[in-house]
Design an enzyme around this catalytic site. Structure first.
Site, mmCIF file in Angstrom:
data_model
loop_
_atom_site.group_PDB
_atom_site.id
_atom_site.type_symbol
_atom_site.label_atom_id
_atom_site.label_comp_id
_atom_site.label_asym_id
_atom_site.label_seq_id
_atom_site.Cartn_x
_atom_site.Cartn_y
_atom_site.Cartn_z
ATOM 1 C CG HIS A 169 -2.029 -0.964 1.112
ATOM 2 N ND1 HIS A 169 -2.865 -1.271 2.138
ATOM 3 C CD2 HIS A 169 -2.450 -1.677 0.050
ATOM 4 C CE1 HIS A 169 -3.754 -2.147 1.723
ATOM 5 N NE2 HIS A 169 -3.515 -2.417 0.454
ATOM 6 C CB CYS A 192 1.297 1.589 -24.506
ATOM 7 S SG CYS A 192 0.868 -0.153 -24.430
#
Ligand code: PEP
Ligand code: MG
Length: 587
Positions: free
Chosen positions: A194, A507
């Site tokens: 996180h 990309c």
């Protein structure tokens, strides 16, 4: 303590370069001594605990609000989970009961019960459980620091401070950023933790280097490169100058320069416009600049919504997130790539099958087609957010036309259901595929008949063509997108797209590589989508390239037999461009 110039090779987990000085925050695991409490003071201990919990709840609520504004729903949900933990009445009752029955101080009891709770979670094979242990510890750190009076939120530091410590929580990252911290050097944490997700969204460079926090003195000069993982303690003047230059080329400063594109749009020396786009993972400060400059998002890596919770967000939550992004980019467009999970985009997770060779295993579109309910939920959310007609869907890791047909069928079913329910969406939404495995490139002619557009993912295309794992340092010298085999597959793809009149983008990292730029101009691609920090420099380079010369160079490069030959030709071309600049400057 490190006294001389020392280079540490750490693991990069959030990109960008920062130069500053260290502020070492020692492990927040406050060890509470066990103190016997007389019966008359038991209630005071409980009151102190409740006050500490109240302050913690207030702090996390603030973080939730500020994360919601800066990063958006699903990621801010990390703090939702922490709020539930902080407020867990059942656990608090357990603590109150233990304080009364054992007559010990609140800090000692709280700390002991937290450790008891987290120990089994920490050794669980399920990364969701391990993440829960980290969240419980993050909350406990706050409660304990309020109880001890050593509140980290009061920590003051001068500008250009790089926080150095064992571990920082997502809340620490947010609150230190508010106090202008510029980066983090941590002892623990993975690329999908996180803390890493939030740091990436906020564009704060982070490197993980085990035990560095024991060896670095407070206020030592420090350079950290969150892209390469390099850390220089006590850098020399030369290091400082070199990294100042790198910093300009990366991170927030580089993105801010995108504003200048109004004055220097990406047009070749002979007047050909080149479309440039951004690759994004989460909402963040870059959105402001990119949307203002009408830069499209050529690749939105949605799998980070899953990685924020090891759980798939529901349809409404996804819809809100995609809709906010679509609104932000209302003047351009966004290509949402559906969840591309497995292999490098997944930490070990008990719910995800163990595979001996995950790069060749259950990943990308293969996993999505097997978990088709999850795919359909995501597609419904994307469709619902498509009413402005500025969204495209991109399917990762397509290896065969049957996968594309199956995906299209599921998309049609999702559309049919929405129509029946009277829910609006863009009926003409385009569905494209990534070309990132050799089988897809070799059968591009067939795939183009069924795809609305293609986007070449050179990161994976390179690893699968050269059989060189993109995450394995031992074979890093083999992993090179300039190998004639990779370039040949790119050319086959572009030719097939042209034949069928379908737009073709690139990309992968190659799109933002200055050495590759003349080749990509020569290929006449419809979009070069890259890391936003590369956009300004690449646009400036585009203005120096003549498209005729680029086509000529392309022919010569494609005739090369080896990768060194390719590099030599590209380097010579680039040197010529640089010389032209020098002559122009002298004039
Ligand atoms: C690629 O493979 O080139 C790509 C753009 O996708 P990712 O890097 O997310 O795998
Ligand atoms: Mg890929």
């Amino acid at each position: 303590m490190i006294a001389r110039r020392t280079i540490i090779k750490g693991t990069p987990i959030s990109g960008g370069v920062v130069l500053g000085h260290a502020r070492v925050v020692l492990p927040g695991d406050v060890e509470f001594a066990e103190i016997a409490v007389p019966a008359s003071r038991v209630n005071d201990e409980i009151a102190a605990l409740e006050e500490a919990v109240k302050l913690t709840v207030a702090e996390i609520s603030d973080l939730l609000e500020s994360a919601g504004k800066k990063i958006g729903g699903p990621v801010a949900r990390i703090f939702d989970a922490q709020l539930l933990i902080a407020d867990d009445e059942q656990f608090l009752d357990q603590v109150r009961h233990a304080i009364r029955s054992q007559r010990r101080n609140a800090g000692f009891i709280y700390n002991s019960l937290v450790k008891e709770t987290t120990a089994p979670l920490k050794s669980s094979p399920d990364s969701y459980m391990r993440q829960m242990a980290t969240d419980i510890e993050a909350v406990a750190q706050r409660v304990l620091s309020h109880l001890s009076g050593h509140d980290k939120s009061d920590l003051k530091f001068p500008p250009n401070t790089i926080l150095v410590g064992k571990m920082f929580t997502p809340g620490d990252v947010l609150s230190y950023r508010q106090r202008k911290a510029v980066g983090f050097l941590v002892g623990e944490g993975g690329a999908n933790s996180h803390m890493a997700l939030i740091s990436r969204a906020l564009r704060l460079p982070v490197v993980v280097a085990k035990n560095a926090y024991f060896e670095i003195a407070n206020e030592a000069n420090l350079i950290i490169d969150g892209t390469s993982g390099e850390v220089i303690v006590n850098p020399s003047d030369e290091d400082w100058t070199e990294y100042q230059k790198r910093k300009k080329r990366q991170g927030p400063a580089a993105i801010a320069r995108v504003r200048k594109l109004t004055e220097i749009p990406p047009v070749t020396a002979d007047g050909k416009a080149v479309n440039v786009g951004a690759n994004l993972t989460l909402r963040g400060p870059a959105d402001e600049v990119l949307s203002e400059q009408r830069i499209p998002v050529g690749l939105y890596r949605t799998e980070f919504l899953y990685l924020a919770h090891y759980d798939f967000p529901g349809e409404d939550e996804q819809f809100e997130y995609y809709d906010q992004i679509a609104e932000k980019y209302a003047n351009s467009y966004v290509v949402f790539r559906v969840f591309d999970l497995g292999y490098d985009k997944l930490v070990a997770d008990a719910d995800w099958p163990h595979e001996d060779n995950p790069a060749m295993g259950w990943r990308g579109m293969r996993a999505m087609l097997d978990m088709n309910q999850i795919f359909k939920t995501q597609v419904r959310a994307i469709l619902r957010a498509s009413t402005r007609k500025n969204i495209k869907i991109l399917l990762p890791m397509i290896t065969d036309v049957a996968e594309l047909e199956q995906a299209r069928k599921l998309i049609s079913q999702a559309k049919f259901k929405l129509r029946k329910q009277g829910i609006a969406f863009d009926d003409s939404i385009q569905t494209g595929i990534m070309i990132e495995v050799p089988s897809a490139a070799m059968t591009a002619d067939t795939l183009m008949k069924k795809a609305d557009f293609v986007s070449i993912g050179t990161n994976d295309l390179t690893q699968y063509t050269l059989a060189a794992d993109r995450t394995n340092n031992r074979v890093a010298c083999l992993y090179n997108s300039f190998h004639p085999s990779v370039l040949g597959l790119i050319k086959i793809t572009v030719d097939a797209a042209r034949k069928h009149g379908k737009p073709v983008a690139i990309c992968g990292e190659l799109a933002g590589d200055p050495l590759a730029l003349p080749l990509l101009v020569g290929l006449d691609l419809d979009l070069l989508s890259m890391n936003p920090a590369r956009i300004f420099d690449i646009c400036r380079l585009i203005r120096k390239v003549d498209s005729g010369m680029a086509r000529h160079l392309l022919g010569s490069v494609l005739a090369s037999e080896t990768q060194p030959q390719v590099i030599h030709k590209l380097q010579t071309f680039k040197n010529e461009l640089d010389k032209m600049k020098a002559i122009r400057r002298r004039k």
